[in-house]
Design an enzyme around this catalytic site. Structure first.
Site, PDB file in Angstrom:
ATOM      1  N   SER A   1      -2.531   4.705   6.871  1.00 24.05           N
ATOM      2  CA  SER A   1      -1.643   3.806   6.136  1.00 24.05           C
ATOM      3  C   SER A   1      -2.104   3.586   4.702  1.00 24.05           C
ATOM      4  O   SER A   1      -3.302   3.464   4.432  1.00 24.05           O
ATOM      5  CB  SER A   1      -1.580   2.450   6.848  1.00 24.05           C
ATOM      6  OG  SER A   1      -0.887   1.501   6.057  1.00 24.05           O
ATOM      7  N   CYS A   2      -1.128   3.472   3.787  1.00 23.91           N
ATOM      8  CA  CYS A   2      -1.455   3.133   2.399  1.00 23.91           C
ATOM      9  C   CYS A   2      -1.959   1.697   2.302  1.00 23.91           C
ATOM     10  O   CYS A   2      -2.474   1.291   1.265  1.00 23.91           O
ATOM     11  CB  CYS A   2      -0.242   3.316   1.497  1.00 23.91           C
ATOM     12  SG  CYS A   2       1.178   2.270   1.943  1.00 23.91           S
ATOM     13  N   SER A   3      -1.807   0.923   3.385  1.00 23.08           N
ATOM     14  CA  SER A   3      -2.270  -0.467   3.397  1.00 23.08           C
ATOM     15  C   SER A   3      -3.624  -0.632   4.073  1.00 23.08           C
ATOM     16  O   SER A   3      -4.075  -1.762   4.294  1.00 23.08           O
ATOM     17  CB  SER A   3      -1.228  -1.349   4.112  1.00 23.08           C
ATOM     18  OG  SER A   3      -0.009  -1.343   3.412  1.00 23.08           O
TER      19      SER A   3
ATOM     20  N   HIS B   1      -0.015  -2.422  -5.710  1.00 22.19           N
ATOM     21  CA  HIS B   1       0.250  -2.349  -4.276  1.00 22.19           C
ATOM     22  C   HIS B   1      -0.071  -3.656  -3.559  1.00 22.19           C
ATOM     23  O   HIS B   1       0.833  -4.399  -3.172  1.00 22.19           O
ATOM     24  CB  HIS B   1      -0.540  -1.186  -3.657  1.00 22.19           C
ATOM     25  CG  HIS B   1      -0.142  -0.839  -2.260  1.00 22.19           C
ATOM     26  ND1 HIS B   1      -0.495  -1.604  -1.182  1.00 22.19           N
ATOM     27  CD2 HIS B   1       0.575   0.185  -1.769  1.00 22.19           C
ATOM     28  CE1 HIS B   1      -0.008  -1.061  -0.079  1.00 22.19           C
ATOM     29  NE2 HIS B   1       0.651   0.028  -0.401  1.00 22.19           N
TER      30      HIS B   1
END
Length: 467
Positions: free
Chosen positions: A248-250, A370
């Site tokens: 995940s980009c998170s 982000h």
């Protein structure tokens, strides 16, 4: 097939998608849009198909793990369906007698969706559901590794469409093998581009000539201050960092712990399976052996990651991820960037102000816009981060991966694509959701004039500055 034939093939698909959308809209009702969205959702959520998609994704991309992808496919889709339930995307959606304006929801047309290999089923499903909910057709451009998953997803969706008598041409994909030329043609022929993926894809989407909604890169930093519940913070960070092998980009990429609780926090991490590594050079040399992230490490299970990094016997057997001590930030310090693996950079800050300064440097290097996380008992510190950091989201006392893209216990819309505002070079600063798949027509009627006097507008200014 030559390049000219490739473009002709894409053009034909776009023509079919456009014809299907016109028919879909012409006979539309809110119920029709809702049923189509539900069909696409059930196509990925039905348990046996969910598992088949998860297994195929791991098999063909080599990224993540099956159990977590099953959870992701289910929760992201269920959450999205919760968010759009009862939302009006057809017909009159707002009337205001005071302004004389009536607003009518209208489809955008053909959505061109560029999706990544990290979530080769969940992300296209999210885009497809949103597109159908708003009366659009959609053509998906998967990454090369995501082709098989996308093909299977569309097969399942079309099977559900058959139950409703819906046209298969409402949901298409670029025919394999994928290419930049095919994706470019798809984007240019779409009415709106939705792009999640590499920054190269994002740049191409935003310069293709079609209005585009694209999202920025992640490089999540999380601060743990002296007021935090250390056990809870360690548990949440570990669960988040290890989910789907950090695809995940998170996923947390950097952890900043303040000096007052540093040792206690490291101990709490160890209890959860986060192993401290003091020799960052050993990790860097193996994680970036040729200047690029090693495919033997990225998005791999813990045992494979540990073996590939040469850490067998150097970390406890229960190790789930590595917390690597470092001080550097920037291009000469790759640990400060996104790692797509069960590896996190660990920074020691003097105090909260120092932690904030370190976090700002990290985001300025990579991941601006982000999100940032904080574990604290002082809510004012979270607000301070929101008022000063180059970020669109401050995630407070939560497992970042599960919170950023929407969770059942926070108010964010469920999404796999996070807009990063001007900091990340994006047009949106919110989670991608249904509002980005619909437009509206305003009926404007004459009303009694509402015209202020010059004095009404400038009286306060004149009082301060003089006329």
């Amino acid at each position: 097939m030559n390049a000219h034939d490739d473009i002709a093939q894409v053009s034909l698909i776009m023509t079919r998608a456009r014809a299907a959308q016109k028919e879909y809209e012409a006979g539309a009702s809110q119920t029709r849009y809702d049923r189509a969205a539900a069909a696409a959702a059930w196509a990925i959520m039905e348990p046996s198909r969910n598992r088949a998609l998860a297994e195929l994704a791991v098999e063909t991309t080599g990224l993540g793990n099956v159990p977590d992808k099953v959870i992701k496919n289910h929760r992201k889709t269920l959450g999205l369906m919760r968010d759009i339930k009862g939302v009006r995307t057809h017909g009159i959606i707002h009337e205001d007698a005071s302004t004389g304006i009536t607003e009518i929801a209208r489809p955008i047309g053909v959505i061109g969706a560029v999706v990544p290999s990290t979530n080769p089923a969940a992300t296209p499903a999210n885009n497809i559901i949103n597109a159908l909910k708003c009366g659009n057709s959609v053509v998906v451009a998967p990454s090369p590794k995501g082709v098989a998953s996308c093909e299977l997803l569309l097969r399942y969706i079309h099977a559900e469409f058959d139950k409703l008598g819906l046209d298969h041409d409402l949901v298409h994909m670029i025919p394999p093998p994928g290419s930049k030329a095919k994706t470019q043609a798809m984007m240019e022929l779409s009415d709106r581009v939705i792009c999640t993926g590499s920054q190269n894809n994002v740049h191409r989407a935003q310069t293709c000539g079609t209005p585009a909604v694209a999202v920025g890169a992640g490089n999540v930093t999380v601060i743990v201050d002296e007021t935090a519940d250390l056990k809870a913070a360690a548990r949440k960070i570990t669960a988040s960092k290890t989910f789907d092998n950090a695809t995940s980009c998170s996923s947390e990429n950097a952890i900043i712990a303040v000096d007052a609780i540093y040792d206690d926090f490291v101990a709490a991490l160890a209890d959860e399976g986060g192993a401290l590594v003091k020799d960052e050079n050993q990790i860097v040399s193996k994680l970036w052996p040729d200047g690029h992230l090693s495919r033997e490490v990225i998005a791999q299970d813990a045992d494979r990651m540990i073996k590939a990094l040469g850490m067998v016997g150097q970390v406890p057997e229960n190790t789930r991820f590595l917390a690597v001590e470092t001080k550097g930030v920037g291009p000469d310090h790759p640990l400060s960037g996104e790692k797509l693996s069960r590896v996190a950079a660990l920074y020691r800050a003097n105090d909260f102000e120092d932690a904030q300064a370190i976090a700002a440097r990290i985001l300025q290097y990579q991941g601006a816009g982000h999100s940032i996380g904080i574990h604290t008992a002082e809510d004012a510190r979270a607000v301070a981060l929101g008022a000063s950091m180059p970020t669109c989201r401050v995630i407070v006392n939560q497992a970042h991966t599960f919170a950023t893209g929407g969770s059942f216990n926070n108010g964010m819309p469920f999404s796999l694509s996070m807009g990063c505002g001007s900091w990340g070079g994006n047009a949106i600063d919110e989670n991608l959701h249904w509002k980005h798949f619909v437009q509206s027509t305003k009926i404007v009627r004459e009303i009694p004039a509402i015209e202020p006097s010059v004095e009404d507008i400038f009286a306060e200014y004149w009082a301060d500055a003089g006329a």
